[in-house]
Design a protein around this motif. Sequence first.
Motif, PDB file in Angstrom:
ATOM      1  N   ASN A 188     -44.872  27.846   5.585  1.00  0.00           N
ATOM      2  CA  ASN A 188     -43.541  27.237   5.620  1.00  0.00           C
ATOM      3  C   ASN A 188     -42.654  28.005   6.594  1.00  0.00           C
ATOM      4  O   ASN A 188     -42.331  29.174   6.368  1.00  0.00           O
ATOM      5  N   ASP A 189     -42.273  27.342   7.684  1.00  0.00           N
ATOM      6  CA  ASP A 189     -41.464  28.008   8.706  1.00  0.00           C
ATOM      7  C   ASP A 189     -39.985  27.639   8.612  1.00  0.00           C
ATOM      8  O   ASP A 189     -39.197  28.008   9.483  1.00  0.00           O
ATOM      9  N   ASP A 190     -39.604  26.920   7.562  1.00  0.00           N
ATOM     10  CA  ASP A 190     -38.221  26.493   7.387  1.00  0.00           C
ATOM     11  C   ASP A 190     -37.746  26.899   5.990  1.00  0.00           C
ATOM     12  O   ASP A 190     -38.172  26.309   4.996  1.00  0.00           O
ATOM     13  N   LYS A 194     -38.383  25.486   1.381  1.00  0.00           N
ATOM     14  CA  LYS A 194     -39.168  26.332   0.483  1.00  0.00           C
ATOM     15  C   LYS A 194     -39.436  25.642  -0.849  1.00  0.00           C
ATOM     16  O   LYS A 194     -40.580  25.600  -1.329  1.00  0.00           O
ATOM     17  N   GLU A 223     -44.633  32.302   3.952  1.00  0.00           N
ATOM     18  CA  GLU A 223     -43.300  32.097   4.497  1.00  0.00           C
ATOM     19  C   GLU A 223     -43.146  32.859   5.808  1.00  0.00           C
ATOM     20  O   GLU A 223     -43.524  34.024   5.911  1.00  0.00           O
ATOM     21  N   GLY A 224     -42.596  32.178   6.820  1.00  0.00           N
ATOM     22  CA  GLY A 224     -42.330  32.864   8.077  1.00  0.00           C
ATOM     23  C   GLY A 224     -42.306  31.917   9.250  1.00  0.00           C
ATOM     24  O   GLY A 224     -42.909  30.839   9.212  1.00  0.00           O
ATOM     25  N   GLU A 225     -41.603  32.303  10.302  1.00  0.00           N
ATOM     26  CA  GLU A 225     -41.468  31.444  11.476  1.00  0.00           C
ATOM     27  C   GLU A 225     -42.727  31.443  12.330  1.00  0.00           C
ATOM     28  O   GLU A 225     -43.057  30.452  12.954  1.00  0.00           O
ATOM     29  N   ASP A 226     -43.426  32.570  12.365  1.00  0.00           N
ATOM     30  CA  ASP A 226     -44.612  32.679  13.211  1.00  0.00           C
ATOM     31  C   ASP A 226     -45.814  32.117  12.459  1.00  0.00           C
ATOM     32  O   ASP A 226     -46.582  32.841  11.828  1.00  0.00           O
ATOM     33  N   ILE A 227     -45.971  30.802  12.507  1.00  0.00           N
ATOM     34  CA  ILE A 227     -46.957  30.104  11.685  1.00  0.00           C
ATOM     35  C   ILE A 227     -48.370  30.612  11.935  1.00  0.00           C
ATOM     36  O   ILE A 227     -49.100  30.970  11.009  1.00  0.00           O
ATOM     37  N   HIS A 230     -49.164  34.197  10.698  1.00  0.00           N
ATOM     38  CA  HIS A 230     -49.382  34.262   9.253  1.00  0.00           C
ATOM     39  C   HIS A 230     -50.736  33.653   8.883  1.00  0.00           C
ATOM     40  O   HIS A 230     -51.457  34.185   8.024  1.00  0.00           O
ATOM     41  N   ARG A 255     -46.567  20.823  16.343  1.00  0.00           N
ATOM     42  CA  ARG A 255     -45.708  21.951  16.693  1.00  0.00           C
ATOM     43  C   ARG A 255     -46.557  23.195  16.957  1.00  0.00           C
ATOM     44  O   ARG A 255     -46.286  23.971  17.876  1.00  0.00           O
ATOM     45  N   SER A 259     -47.345  25.385  20.894  1.00  0.00           N
ATOM     46  CA  SER A 259     -46.836  26.739  21.091  1.00  0.00           C
ATOM     47  C   SER A 259     -47.851  27.583  21.857  1.00  0.00           C
ATOM     48  O   SER A 259     -49.045  27.535  21.599  1.00  0.00           O
TER      49      SER A 259
END
Length: 278
Positions: A188-190, A194, A223-227, A230, A255, A259
Amino acid sequence: MDSILCLTDYHLNSAQPFLYGLHLTRHLHNDLYIAHIKDGADFAVQEDTEDLSEIEDKEQVEELQKLRQFIQSNLTPADQKLPIRGIVAGGGLGDSIETLTKQYDADLIIMGMRNRMGLAGRIFGGLAARMINFSEAPVLMTPPGAKFSPIQSVVYATDFDVANLASIEKMVAWCQALDAHLHLVHVNDDPAEKAWAKQQMEKIMRALEEDNEDRQVGFSILEGEDIMDHLESYMQEVKADLIALTAHRKGFWDRIFRSGLAHEIIEEVNIPVLIFKS
């Protein structure tokens, strides 16, 4: 599963897809078809037979002999009784794969990739994209440098699309037959999503509750932006032998594939990738 179609081109790493096909066949009790396509050759689909003298086309006979030698060189004595058939076909690569997939009603296609490309290119570009588009069967691809390892730990990365559940149910059945652990994971990057992500994972957990009595299925939300960072760390943590996902044209995986970091990390992944069609 009734039928696996495994493609080989006799390249340096071509034994790896075959070894995965053998591994699955031992546990899933399917028919295994090992196919070599002679690109541009002018002959139809031909199965190997005990007496090759009955086949009139000399080029077909030569290709069948080569394929027979390839198969035998990768079999153990215990594999001799497995339901394995060799097949050769001529013509265009894409058209021949489509013909073989339909003719043998393949439930899974296994192929190796010669070149290092981004995962997006392997899944959505070129031949792989065509296969996923026309075939209902999932595609298992072994990257260059991959070395066969028994499948004991599978990571299925989910974006909670409705198409995921059917793929996950299939993976649960396969993992039970393989005595492998299935790890369902969502990154989950948002932060705003959550609670939604937790709710979606709980829905999957409830749907699989009856099939998870032996606790061979795990559920994780990272959890984190750098999918991809992780996901990569998680795969290492659970010692994944296979990563599975359902391909979509847009959304979560789109997405990831766009990247630059995703391309860089996936370049280092040397385990097979199993793609289900959305």
